[in-house]
Design a protein around this motif. Structure first.
Motif, PDB file in Angstrom:
ATOM      1  N   UNK A 187       0.928  -1.168   0.168  1.00 19.32           N
ATOM      2  CA  UNK A 187      -0.048   0.004   0.097  1.00 19.32           C
ATOM      3  C   UNK A 187       0.777   1.142  -0.129  1.00 19.32           C
ATOM      4  N   UNK A 188       2.210   1.199  -0.280  1.00 15.67           N
ATOM      5  CA  UNK A 188       2.972   2.116   0.017  1.00 15.67           C
ATOM      6  C   UNK A 188       2.877   3.413  -0.904  1.00 15.67           C
ATOM      7  N   UNK A 189       2.621   3.189  -1.946  1.00 15.99           N
ATOM      8  CA  UNK A 189       2.384   4.209  -2.993  1.00 15.99           C
ATOM      9  C   UNK A 189       1.243   5.244  -2.718  1.00 15.99           C
ATOM     10  N   UNK A 190       0.099   4.527  -2.758  1.00 20.81           N
ATOM     11  CA  UNK A 190      -0.909   5.231  -2.621  1.00 20.81           C
ATOM     12  C   UNK A 190      -1.286   5.978  -1.289  1.00 20.81           C
ATOM     13  N   UNK A 191      -0.525   5.152  -0.225  1.00 18.75           N
ATOM     14  CA  UNK A 191      -0.577   5.887   1.106  1.00 18.75           C
ATOM     15  C   UNK A 191       0.157   7.095   1.106  1.00 18.75           C
ATOM     16  N   UNK A 192       1.215   6.921   0.767  1.00 22.03           N
ATOM     17  CA  UNK A 192       2.322   8.046   0.642  1.00 22.03           C
ATOM     18  C   UNK A 192       1.562   9.055  -0.079  1.00 22.03           C
ATOM     19  N   UNK A 193       1.136   8.988  -1.298  1.00 21.27           N
ATOM     20  CA  UNK A 193       0.012  10.121  -2.377  1.00 21.27           C
ATOM     21  C   UNK A 193      -1.001  10.536  -1.309  1.00 21.27           C
ATOM     22  N   UNK A 194      -1.668   9.707  -0.350  1.00 19.08           N
ATOM     23  CA  UNK A 194      -2.766  10.034   0.452  1.00 19.08           C
ATOM     24  C   UNK A 194      -2.217  11.084   1.432  1.00 19.08           C
ATOM     25  N   UNK A 195      -1.213  10.756   2.042  1.00 23.86           N
ATOM     26  CA  UNK A 195      -0.373  11.549   3.239  1.00 23.86           C
ATOM     27  C   UNK A 195      -0.016  12.920   2.656  1.00 23.86           C
ATOM     28  N   UNK A 196       0.408  12.647   1.219  1.00 25.20           N
ATOM     29  CA  UNK A 196       0.769  13.899   0.733  1.00 25.20           C
ATOM     30  C   UNK A 196      -0.079  15.024   0.400  1.00 25.20           C
ATOM     31  N   UNK A 197      -1.240  14.412  -0.025  1.00 23.65           N
ATOM     32  CA  UNK A 197      -2.645  15.422  -0.267  1.00 23.65           C
ATOM     33  C   UNK A 197      -2.778  15.846   1.013  1.00 23.65           C
ATOM     34  N   UNK A 198      -2.887  15.114   2.308  1.00 24.02           N
ATOM     35  CA  UNK A 198      -3.307  15.689   3.590  1.00 24.02           C
ATOM     36  C   UNK A 198      -2.307  16.797   3.756  1.00 24.02           C
ATOM     37  N   UNK A 199      -0.987  16.348   4.030  1.00 22.90           N
ATOM     38  CA  UNK A 199       0.087  17.700   4.568  1.00 22.90           C
ATOM     39  C   UNK A 199      -0.049  18.740   3.555  1.00 22.90           C
ATOM     40  N   UNK A 200      -0.252  18.500   2.144  1.00 20.41           N
ATOM     41  CA  UNK A 200      -0.270  19.504   1.267  1.00 20.41           C
ATOM     42  C   UNK A 200      -1.468  20.601   1.480  1.00 20.41           C
ATOM     43  N   UNK A 201      -2.665  19.920   1.781  1.00 24.32           N
ATOM     44  CA  UNK A 201      -3.711  20.932   1.823  1.00 24.32           C
ATOM     45  C   UNK A 201      -3.644  21.582   3.328  1.00 24.32           C
TER      46      UNK A 201
END
Lengths: 218, 204
Positions: A187-201
């Protein structure tokens, strides 16, 4: 700012505060879906991660217009704007209060309600983790939508239309984490992208929310 | 002087309504704005409080000095009188609310929910909020709406006490507060000549 957070949380749990609103909606969705799908356990367990994510997202959406509209109606928002708090701080605290009263209960309720959807065993932890990482983004984006529509009478419809497309990336990656987790994939890739979205917003959107709120208060 | 307004022009809904407004406000001084409905008292006060940028002109000395009170009091119906005041006090970094409760005769209502108060009582609570902010300049928009004679007297006393302590007050009101020392500024002469403004600002 701590006072504002404490006040918002206190208001949420007092009568008429809407604390259980999102949670009740989430419960209703997850209870009704198995009836709608019928007695097909393997189908249900395949769609369970997605259903949990959609339910959480809609439950969040339901309570968004309360974030700023109530303070706008009784004039508190004007007074907060003249208070020594920065507007960015006000909207961040509002988003945090929304997450604590809506997002956090959803995260905690998801594994319990997963049973109703016969969620596969390995998926539980990933549903909880993906919701815990993703729901802050829902609250922050929602606060931005609420700030955009704050002066508009019954702006709920407009806000939903504005916010829904912004929710799509979070939904895609969040549900992807839960689905891959359920199938035992990495799940690494989608989890990192999800975290990226969260931290970004979380880092950027408070500035946008504060800016539109200043314009809307004129 | 605490507050200086120079050549201020304000707009409402894209229409210029006041222009060339200039005045000064000193410590310990009260200024009452008068003028017919719609002349722009509220808009002017919102500009001075920093809620909307002025079209032209400058406001100096307002930054972080103003306690603003508008038509709505910013009270939460499901919080008690004490909780409402404590919240606003802590937003402004203070904690003492007793003097405000005393000044506006709210002691008997202390534990009542703000939602169950009468209109006049709510207003008194809204005005008591000013005292817990600790800000030197009070900017008040129609502060006496729904107050009875006794409450107006309480309010006038509170303003007098505030002025005595070196604060100042700027208010838009139609009724006579019995503040003999207050200066009066009639806004009618500052009414802007009718003209339309470019409306592209909203899209920038």
């Amino acid at each position: 700012m701590r006072a504002l957070l404490a006040r918002d949380l206190m208001l949420a749990i007092r009568a008429g505060g809407g604390f259980g609103l999102g949670l009740a909606f989430f419960l209703i969705v997850t209870v009704l879906v198995p009836f709608g799908v019928g007695p097909q356990t393997d189908l249900l367990s395949r769609i369970a991660p997605g259903i949990l994510w959609i339910g959480a997202l809609l439950a969040c959406l339901l309570s968004l217009d309360r974030i700023l509209a109530l303070d706008w109606e009784d004039g508190s928002l004007d007074l907060l704007a003249t208070a020594p708090l920065p507007m960015e701080g006000i909207v961040s605290v509002k988003a945090l209060a929304h997450w604590i009263t809506t997002g956090l209960p959803l995260v905690l309720a998801a594994p319990v309600l997963g049973v109703l959807l016969s969620l596969p065993l390995p998926a539980y932890q990933w549903v909880v983790i993906s919701l815990a990482v993703g729901t802050p983004a829902l609250s922050v984006i929602g606060t931005f939508g609420a700030a955009l529509t704050v002066g508009i009478k019954r702006g709920g419809l407009l806000m939903s239309l504005l916010v829904l497309p912004l929710y799509v990336p979070t939904l895609i990656f969040g549900a992807e984490v839960a689905r891959r987790g359920a199938e035992g994939l990495t799940v690494q890739a989608p989890l990192l992208l999800l975290a990226g979205i969260s931290f970004g917003v979380i880092a950027l959107l408070p500035f946008a929310s504060a800016a539109v709120l200043r314009i809307n208060l004129r | 002087m605490v507050l200086t307004v120079r050549d201020l022009a304000v707009t409402r809904g894209g229409l210029a309504i006041l222009e060339g407004v200039s005045f000064e406000l000193n410590a310990g001084e009260a200024l009452v704005l008068r003028g017919p409905n719609g002349v722009g008292k509220t808009t002017l006060l919102r500009s001075i409080a920093g809620l909307q940028p002025p079209e032209i002109g400058t406001v100096t000395g307002a930054e972080d000095q103003i306690a603003y009170a508008a038509h709505s009091d910013g009270l939460k119906a499901m919080l008690s009188v004490t909780e409402n005041l404590t919240f606003w006090a802590s937003v402004f970094g203070l904690s003492d609310i007793e003097h405000a409760i005393e000044a506006f005769d709210l002691a008997d209502l202390r534990n009542r929910m703000a939602g169950t108060l009468s209109a006049g009582q709510k207003r008194r609570l809204g005005l008591a909020r000013l005292m817990v902010t600790g800000r030197p300049i009070w900017v008040l928009d129609e502060p006496t709406v729904s107050l009875d004679v006794a409450s107006v007297a309480l309010f006038a006393d509170a303003v007098r006490g505030h002025l005595h302590n070196g604060g100042s007050a700027l208010m838009a009101t139609h009724i006579d507060l019995g503040l003999a020392e207050a200066r009066v500024l009639d806004l009618t002469p500052f009414k802007a000549a009718p003209r339309t403004r470019q409306m592209d600002e909203a899209f920038l």
